[in-house]
Design a protein around this motif. Structure first.
Motif, PDB file in Angstrom:
ATOM      1  N   GLY A 140       0.793  -1.225   0.000  1.00 32.21           N
ATOM      2  CA  GLY A 140       0.000   0.000   0.000  1.00 32.21           C
ATOM      3  C   GLY A 140       0.823   1.271   0.000  1.00 32.21           C
ATOM      4  O   GLY A 140       0.408   2.282   0.577  1.00 32.21           O
ATOM      5  N   VAL A 141       1.995   1.226  -0.646  1.00 31.99           N
ATOM      6  CA  VAL A 141       2.861   2.403  -0.728  1.00 31.99           C
ATOM      7  C   VAL A 141       3.231   2.654  -2.182  1.00 31.99           C
ATOM      8  O   VAL A 141       2.952   1.846  -3.067  1.00 31.99           O
ATOM      9  CB  VAL A 141       4.148   2.215   0.118  1.00 31.99           C
ATOM     10  N   PHE A 142       3.869   3.799  -2.425  1.00 26.83           N
ATOM     11  CA  PHE A 142       4.363   4.129  -3.759  1.00 26.83           C
ATOM     12  C   PHE A 142       5.888   4.194  -3.727  1.00 26.83           C
ATOM     13  O   PHE A 142       6.483   4.629  -2.734  1.00 26.83           O
ATOM     14  CB  PHE A 142       3.784   5.454  -4.249  1.00 26.83           C
ATOM     15  N   HIS A 143       6.503   3.769  -4.809  1.00 24.95           N
ATOM     16  CA  HIS A 143       7.964   3.778  -4.903  1.00 24.95           C
ATOM     17  C   HIS A 143       8.376   4.502  -6.180  1.00 24.95           C
ATOM     18  O   HIS A 143       7.780   4.306  -7.242  1.00 24.95           O
ATOM     19  CB  HIS A 143       8.506   2.350  -4.919  1.00 24.95           C
ATOM     20  N   GLN A 144       9.380   5.354  -6.057  1.00 23.73           N
ATOM     21  CA  GLN A 144       9.877   6.118  -7.206  1.00 23.73           C
ATOM     22  C   GLN A 144      11.092   5.424  -7.819  1.00 23.73           C
ATOM     23  O   GLN A 144      11.912   4.841  -7.098  1.00 23.73           O
ATOM     24  CB  GLN A 144      10.253   7.530  -6.763  1.00 23.73           C
ATOM     25  N   VAL A 145      11.212   5.520  -9.131  1.00 24.56           N
ATOM     26  CA  VAL A 145      12.360   4.913  -9.803  1.00 24.56           C
ATOM     27  C   VAL A 145      13.016   5.929 -10.730  1.00 24.56           C
ATOM     28  O   VAL A 145      12.359   6.809 -11.307  1.00 24.56           O
ATOM     29  CB  VAL A 145      11.974   3.653 -10.610  1.00 24.56           C
ATOM     30  N   ILE A 146      14.330   5.798 -10.831  1.00 24.91           N
ATOM     31  CA  ILE A 146      15.124   6.520 -11.825  1.00 24.91           C
ATOM     32  C   ILE A 146      15.726   5.465 -12.744  1.00 24.91           C
ATOM     33  O   ILE A 146      16.351   4.506 -12.277  1.00 24.91           O
ATOM     34  CB  ILE A 146      16.230   7.350 -11.154  1.00 24.91           C
ATOM     35  N   ILE A 147      15.509   5.616 -14.040  1.00 22.54           N
ATOM     36  CA  ILE A 147      16.046   4.664 -15.006  1.00 22.54           C
ATOM     37  C   ILE A 147      17.444   5.101 -15.412  1.00 22.54           C
ATOM     38  O   ILE A 147      17.653   6.229 -15.872  1.00 22.54           O
ATOM     39  CB  ILE A 147      15.152   4.568 -16.260  1.00 22.54           C
ATOM     40  N   MET A 148      18.412   4.213 -15.247  1.00 20.60           N
ATOM     41  CA  MET A 148      19.793   4.520 -15.583  1.00 20.60           C
ATOM     42  C   MET A 148      20.058   4.232 -17.060  1.00 20.60           C
ATOM     43  O   MET A 148      19.613   3.212 -17.601  1.00 20.60           O
ATOM     44  CB  MET A 148      20.744   3.709 -14.716  1.00 20.60           C
ATOM     45  N   VAL A 149      20.811   5.124 -17.692  1.00 21.60           N
ATOM     46  CA  VAL A 149      21.109   5.053 -19.126  1.00 21.60           C
ATOM     47  C   VAL A 149      22.590   4.741 -19.315  1.00 21.60           C
ATOM     48  O   VAL A 149      23.447   5.328 -18.643  1.00 21.60           O
ATOM     49  CB  VAL A 149      20.757   6.384 -19.824  1.00 21.60           C
ATOM     50  N   GLU A 150      22.892   3.847 -20.219  1.00 24.78           N
ATOM     51  CA  GLU A 150      24.287   3.523 -20.524  1.00 24.78           C
ATOM     52  C   GLU A 150      24.893   4.619 -21.404  1.00 24.78           C
ATOM     53  O   GLU A 150      24.402   4.898 -22.491  1.00 24.78           O
ATOM     54  CB  GLU A 150      24.378   2.173 -21.245  1.00 24.78           C
ATOM     55  N   LEU A 151      25.987   5.220 -20.907  1.00 21.57           N
ATOM     56  CA  LEU A 151      26.654   6.291 -21.652  1.00 21.57           C
ATOM     57  C   LEU A 151      28.089   5.938 -22.039  1.00 21.57           C
ATOM     58  O   LEU A 151      28.840   6.804 -22.471  1.00 21.57           O
ATOM     59  CB  LEU A 151      26.662   7.591 -20.834  1.00 21.57           C
ATOM     60  N   GLY A 152      28.471   4.646 -21.898  1.00 20.09           N
ATOM     61  CA  GLY A 152      29.779   4.258 -22.411  1.00 20.09           C
ATOM     62  C   GLY A 152      30.727   3.601 -21.440  1.00 20.09           C
ATOM     63  O   GLY A 152      31.694   2.962 -21.855  1.00 20.09           O
ATOM     64  N   ASP A 153      30.486   3.757 -20.124  1.00 21.95           N
ATOM     65  CA  ASP A 153      31.397   3.142 -19.150  1.00 21.95           C
ATOM     66  C   ASP A 153      31.095   1.666 -18.942  1.00 21.95           C
ATOM     67  O   ASP A 153      31.880   0.944 -18.332  1.00 21.95           O
ATOM     68  CB  ASP A 153      31.323   3.885 -17.816  1.00 21.95           C
ATOM     69  N   LEU A 154      29.953   1.225 -19.442  1.00 22.99           N
ATOM     70  CA  LEU A 154      29.572  -0.194 -19.465  1.00 22.99           C
ATOM     71  C   LEU A 154      29.497  -0.837 -18.088  1.00 22.99           C
ATOM     72  O   LEU A 154      29.879  -1.986 -17.896  1.00 22.99           O
ATOM     73  CB  LEU A 154      30.516  -0.998 -20.377  1.00 22.99           C
ATOM     74  N   ARG A 155      28.997  -0.066 -17.138  1.00 19.65           N
ATOM     75  CA  ARG A 155      28.653  -0.696 -15.867  1.00 19.65           C
ATOM     76  C   ARG A 155      27.140  -0.873 -15.893  1.00 19.65           C
ATOM     77  O   ARG A 155      26.649  -1.735 -16.602  1.00 19.65           O
ATOM     78  CB  ARG A 155      29.145   0.125 -14.667  1.00 19.65           C
ATOM     79  N   GLU A 156      26.362  -0.053 -15.147  1.00 22.09           N
ATOM     80  CA  GLU A 156      24.918  -0.231 -15.213  1.00 22.09           C
ATOM     81  C   GLU A 156      24.295   0.795 -16.142  1.00 22.09           C
ATOM     82  O   GLU A 156      24.806   1.902 -16.290  1.00 22.09           O
ATOM     83  CB  GLU A 156      24.286  -0.145 -13.820  1.00 22.09           C
ATOM     84  N   GLY A 157      23.181   0.396 -16.760  1.00 27.61           N
ATOM     85  CA  GLY A 157      22.470   1.339 -17.621  1.00 27.61           C
ATOM     86  C   GLY A 157      21.764   0.653 -18.769  1.00 27.61           C
ATOM     87  O   GLY A 157      22.295  -0.292 -19.371  1.00 27.61           O
ATOM     88  N   GLY A 159      12.781  10.046 -12.905  1.00 29.40           N
ATOM     89  CA  GLY A 159      13.723  10.652 -13.829  1.00 29.40           C
ATOM     90  C   GLY A 159      14.631   9.621 -14.463  1.00 29.40           C
ATOM     91  O   GLY A 159      14.360   8.411 -14.423  1.00 29.40           O
ATOM     92  N   ILE A 160      15.708  10.095 -15.067  1.00 31.11           N
ATOM     93  CA  ILE A 160      16.717   9.216 -15.637  1.00 31.11           C
ATOM     94  C   ILE A 160      18.076   9.621 -15.062  1.00 31.11           C
ATOM     95  O   ILE A 160      18.238  10.714 -14.510  1.00 31.11           O
ATOM     96  CB  ILE A 160      16.744   9.265 -17.179  1.00 31.11           C
ATOM     97  N   GLY A 161      19.036   8.733 -15.198  1.00 29.83           N
ATOM     98  CA  GLY A 161      20.360   9.024 -14.661  1.00 29.83           C
ATOM     99  C   GLY A 161      21.438   8.266 -15.402  1.00 29.83           C
ATOM    100  O   GLY A 161      21.166   7.493 -16.326  1.00 29.83           O
ATOM    101  N   ALA A 162      22.667   8.501 -14.988  1.00 29.02           N
ATOM    102  CA  ALA A 162      23.807   7.830 -15.612  1.00 29.02           C
ATOM    103  C   ALA A 162      24.930   7.715 -14.601  1.00 29.02           C
ATOM    104  O   ALA A 162      24.962   8.429 -13.588  1.00 29.02           O
ATOM    105  CB  ALA A 162      24.272   8.597 -16.843  1.00 29.02           C
ATOM    106  N   ASN A 163      25.839   6.798 -14.888  1.00 32.69           N
ATOM    107  CA  ASN A 163      27.036   6.653 -14.068  1.00 32.69           C
ATOM    108  C   ASN A 163      28.231   6.428 -14.985  1.00 32.69           C
ATOM    109  O   ASN A 163      28.173   5.614 -15.907  1.00 32.69           O
ATOM    110  CB  ASN A 163      26.903   5.478 -13.101  1.00 32.69           C
ATOM    111  N   LEU A 164      29.298   7.169 -14.733  1.00 28.93           N
ATOM    112  CA  LEU A 164      30.518   7.043 -15.526  1.00 28.93           C
ATOM    113  C   LEU A 164      31.733   6.906 -14.609  1.00 28.93           C
ATOM    114  O   LEU A 164      31.649   7.129 -13.405  1.00 28.93           O
ATOM    115  CB  LEU A 164      30.680   8.261 -16.447  1.00 28.93           C
ATOM    116  N   THR A 165      32.837   6.481 -15.191  1.00 28.83           N
ATOM    117  CA  THR A 165      34.165   6.444 -14.559  1.00 28.83           C
ATOM    118  C   THR A 165      34.432   5.186 -13.721  1.00 28.83           C
ATOM    119  O   THR A 165      35.562   4.704 -13.668  1.00 28.83           O
ATOM    120  CB  THR A 165      34.423   7.692 -13.686  1.00 28.83           C
ATOM    121  N   CYS A 166      33.402   4.630 -13.088  1.00 30.50           N
ATOM    122  CA  CYS A 166      33.626   3.580 -12.091  1.00 30.50           C
ATOM    123  C   CYS A 166      34.204   2.293 -12.670  1.00 30.50           C
ATOM    124  O   CYS A 166      34.934   1.590 -11.969  1.00 30.50           O
ATOM    125  CB  CYS A 166      32.333   3.274 -11.350  1.00 30.50           C
TER     126      CYS A 166
END
Length: 352
Positions: A116-133, A156-163
């Motif tokens: 009975g709750v709501f959960h928010q999500v951010i979708i991660m986009v692959e931008l070249g570092d090839l970890r998650e997305g 929203g959307i997001g990204a992760n680089l460098t790791c």
């Protein structure tokens, strides 16, 4: 105080957090401090909130639960894609999570509906570092499916680089992320609240940008705790870089040959490295080992150098005077060292 120990300067960390929040505000970028390196320690969580953070982030649900048990009530973001085995814990304790898999988002939806709750999500986009997305070509499909799920809100959307490969955040890939966001908003006639651009490696880009690309959030850990950006390890002007120290105690001190003798094989860690004969040296052993800290994350004081390590010992050499039994040796420590030392139950933690 018991050894080995971490001495953590809470005041300097809080000042670093406040500084970064202030520096990024003119760029319309919100700072979300990441608490994972401190294992979600409530002392750190509270000082970050006092410094101005309105949302915290962590990669481990166990750390989030630790903060919740301590009474931390601000929104918390889970920054590692949730495990299916932990979706109920995630929904109960995290306001938002970063996601890449539709099956996981579906599980979050089903669990959130049941509770009975709501959960928010951010979708991660692959931008070249090839970890998650999610690959950019697959993004529209997963967003369409996500928006149809009950008790799930697309934040929203997001990204992760460098790791993984060290791919740098720059004007090109941040502009691409913003372009994708605009395309999503146009196609689905919606407004994305968050475009989460990355981590402490994004700071060189941010400080050289007027941020016309709409990135409005960074998830920061290393820059807050060590006063450096994560890409080239440059010091942030006005930030403290001496926030954490590791102290270890000398348990043996002798003058010994620099060359071992006898038939050599690999050591306990499968290593076999070359040595040179430097004659007799002043050698000391510390009650600190790889089970306590990654030695590569330690910066020795002047006149001392780490020459080897085992699970329970670090061997150092002194170029000045021999060390004394019981003497405390103070190391600077970097992010890698802190990550391992905080995790070890054998390293005592003191907040000042």
């Amino acid at each position: 105080m018991s050894n080995p120990r971490l001495q953590i300067d809470s005041t300097k960390i809080a000042e670093n957090a406040a500084l970064l929040i202030k520096m990024l505000k003119p760029l319309s970028i919100d700072v979300v401090p990441v608490t994972k390196v401190f294992m979600g320690h409530p002392v750190i969580a509270r000082l970050l909130i006092d410094a101005g953070a309105t949302t915290l982030a962590d990669s481990r649900i166990e750390n989030v639960e630790r903060m919740r048990r301590a009474g931390i009530k601000v929104p918390i973001m889970l920054i590692r894609t949730p495990m299916l085995s932990q979706v109920e814990q995630v929904v109960l304790n995290c306001n938002v999570s970063l996601n890449t898999e539709l099956s996981t988002i579906q599980a979050l939806s089903s669990t959130a509906k049941k509770l009975g709750v709501f959960h928010q999500v951010i979708i991660m986009v692959e931008l070249g570092d090839l970890r998650e997305g999610v690959m950019p070509d697959d993004l529209i499909k997963i967003i369409k499916e996500t928006r149809s799920l009950p008790h799930i809100s697309l934040k929203g959307i997001g990204a992760n680089l460098t790791c993984r490969y060290g791919i740098a955040p720059d004007h090109h890939n941040m502009a691409f992320l913003a372009k994708i966001a605009s395309e999503i908003e146009t196609k689905f006639q919606l407004k994305l609240d968050i475009i989460s651009g990355g981590n402490s490696a994004n700071l060189l880009w941010a400080f050289s940008s007027d941020n016309i690309n709409r990135v409005n959030q960074l998830r920061l850990g290393e820059s807050i705790y060590f006063g450096v950006e994560a890409l080239k390890k440059r010091c942030i002007i006005g930030a403290h870089t001496d926030t954490v120290k590791l102290i270890a105690e000398v348990i043996e001190s002798n003058r010994k040959p620099s060359m071992p003798w006898g038939k050599r094989h690999k050591n306990a860690f499968g290593e076999q490295y070359e040595t040179t004969n430097r004659g007799d040296v002043d050698q000391a052993i510390l009650a600190l080992g790889r089970q306590d800290v990654d030695p590569q994350g330690l910066i020795s004081p002047q006149g001392l150098s780490i020459v080897s390590s085992s699970s329970d010992h670090i061997v150092i050499e002194s170029t000045d005077t021999p060390l004394q039994i019981g003497q405390e040796i103070e190391f600077k420590i970097d992010y890698v060292g802190l990550l391992s030392a905080m995790t070890s139950p054998y390293v005592n933690k003191y907040f000042t």
